[in-house]
Enzyme design. Structure first.
Site, PDB file in Angstrom:
ATOM      1  N   CYS A 158     -11.484 123.221  28.743  1.00 56.97           N
ATOM      2  CA  CYS A 158     -11.408 121.763  28.832  1.00 56.97           C
ATOM      3  C   CYS A 158     -10.510 121.216  27.732  1.00 56.97           C
ATOM      4  CB  CYS A 158     -12.799 121.165  28.721  1.00 56.97           C
ATOM      5  SG  CYS A 158     -12.804 119.354  28.824  1.00 56.97           S
ATOM      6  N   MET A 170     -17.328 120.553  36.911  1.00 54.50           N
ATOM      7  CA  MET A 170     -16.474 119.361  36.835  1.00 54.50           C
ATOM      8  C   MET A 170     -17.264 118.207  36.240  1.00 54.50           C
ATOM      9  SD  MET A 170     -14.379 119.671  40.462  1.00 54.50           S
ATOM     10  CE  MET A 170     -15.769 120.305  41.425  1.00 54.50           C
ATOM     11  N   MET A 171     -16.789 117.717  35.113  1.00 47.74           N
ATOM     12  CA  MET A 171     -17.491 116.639  34.424  1.00 47.74           C
ATOM     13  C   MET A 171     -17.611 115.407  35.308  1.00 47.74           C
ATOM     14  SD  MET A 171     -18.463 117.721  31.506  1.00 47.74           S
ATOM     15  CE  MET A 171     -18.857 116.207  30.634  1.00 47.74           C
ATOM     16  N   ARG A 217     -11.522 120.526  42.892  1.00 48.05           N
ATOM     17  CA  ARG A 217     -11.438 119.233  43.576  1.00 48.05           C
ATOM     18  C   ARG A 217     -11.468 119.349  45.092  1.00 48.05           C
ATOM     19  NH1 ARG A 217      -6.336 117.054  40.537  1.00 48.05           N
ATOM     20  NH2 ARG A 217      -6.100 119.292  40.222  1.00 48.05           N
ATOM     21  N   ASN A 223      -8.754 130.147  39.261  1.00 47.40           N
ATOM     22  CA  ASN A 223      -9.048 128.736  39.486  1.00 47.40           C
ATOM     23  C   ASN A 223      -7.748 127.957  39.319  1.00 47.40           C
ATOM     24  OD1 ASN A 223     -10.300 126.186  37.356  1.00 47.40           O
ATOM     25  ND2 ASN A 223     -10.570 126.182  39.555  1.00 47.40           N
TER      26      ASN A 223
END
Length: 338
Positions: free
Chosen positions: A103, A21-22, A237, A214
């Site tokens: 992404c 996760m960026m 998250r 995911n």
């Protein structure tokens, strides 16, 4: 320092992973997650291949030995550059190299990689083959079920067939389409509907291949449900905003003995880690920003979050702030037990 602990290259061991996760899964976040689960596979943020080849490698790739098993996610679309970046990543001690094919951000699209590579499965296969030739560790891909107007029934099979033929060790699938125009990256994480069944069908057609799922998975019970259909589950998250759930993951997903997690020991470990980071010129908030949701839903969680959000961001803040915040949690627990 780069990691050098013993690695487990048996990919079937990775029933649980924490998504790349960026701006979130940096080395401090991963160190926290590793204190909570010894078994989950951790992922770096995406790092662009060109940056690794040309940039400050220790800053981009350095990690703590305690993080193993940990995978490096690469962004790029040039097979030779990805192969070189993969070689460098392997030399740093990573346990896996993963290619980002999911992404949807504008910056990633402008570099012709990420989710837009769903449109060119042959190129993805070339990238996988080049990386496989360059390294001995597993090479994996994380993708979407399709992009824009693609039919997921066709697009996902097209990508999967080619990367498996190229030798990919695992395919992690975010069970949503990505819309490259009209939706922001944040909206792409929520608006396109989840289609878990599409990933299940892919697994049914590829019984002997590792396929993980995911997207939108919130609890360990949900993860267990998915593991009836696929080989691995990737939390995003939920693991970041409520990291405390990871303290139960090894028992729930790996069958290890259930135990009362030692959160006091965790705080001590994170305080010592933060002290080392500060000694090297870092700030306490670099570490604690990943911890604010640690006690989500538990007594004292609000006060813990308040202290970390205020005191830890002040100039000169030290690891004693973590002990202060945890003391507030223990005080609340004691008052409720009285």
């Amino acid at each position: 320092m780069s990691g050098n602990a013993k690695k487990d290259n048996n990919y079937n061991a990775f029933r649980l992973s924490i998504a790349p996760m960026m701006d979130w899964t940096d080395r401090h976040c991963r160190f926290l997650h590793r204190q909570l689960t010894q078994r989950a596979l951790l992922y770096t943020e995406m790092v662009v291949a060109d940056a690794i080849i040309q940039g400050a490698r220790e800053r981009l790739l350095g990690f703590s030995a305690e993080e193993h098993p940990v995978a490096l996610q690469l962004g790029g679309s040039d097979p030779q550059k990805l192969a070189e970046a993969a070689r460098i990543g392997e030399s740093f001690g990573y346990d896996e190299i993963n290619l980002n094919v999911g992404c949807p951000s504008d910056r990633v699209q402008s570099g012709t990689f990420g989710a837009c590579l769903m449109k060119t499965p042959e190129l993805v296969a070339e990238c996988v083959a080049a990386m496989k030739q360059a390294v001995k560790i597993p090479v994996t891909v994380k993708c979407r079920i399709g992009v824009d107007e693609q039919d997921p029934e066709v697009a996902l099979d097209a990508l999967a067939d080619r990367v498996f033929a190229a030798g990919v060790d695992a395919l992690w699938v975010h069970a949503r389409k990505a819309w490259l125009e009209g939706l922001s990256p944040k909206e792409n994480r929520d608006i396109p509907p989840l289609d878990y069944d599409r990933v299940y069908r892919l697994k049914a057609k590829n019984e002997n291949r590792f396929i993980g799922i995911n997207g939108g998975i919130q609890t360990l019970d949900e993860a267990l449900g998915h593991l009836s259909h696929v080989d691995g589950v990737m939390l995003g998250r939920a693991a970041y905003h409520t990291p405390g759930i990871l303290s139960e993951a090894d028992a729930a997903l790996y069958g290890e003995p259930a135990r009362d997690f030692d959160f006091a020991g965790l705080i001590d470990a994170m305080a010592a880690y933060a002290a080392r980071h500060i000694e090297h010129g870092g700030r306490l908030a670099h570490v604690t920003r990943h911890m604010v949701g640690l006690f989500h839903g538990q007594p004292g969680a609000r006060r813990f979050r308040q202290i970390l959000s205020t005191d830890a961001t002040r100039p000169g803040a030290g690891p004693e702030v973590l002990h202060k915040a945890f003391a507030a949690v223990e005080l609340e627990r004691a008052s409720r037990a009285a």
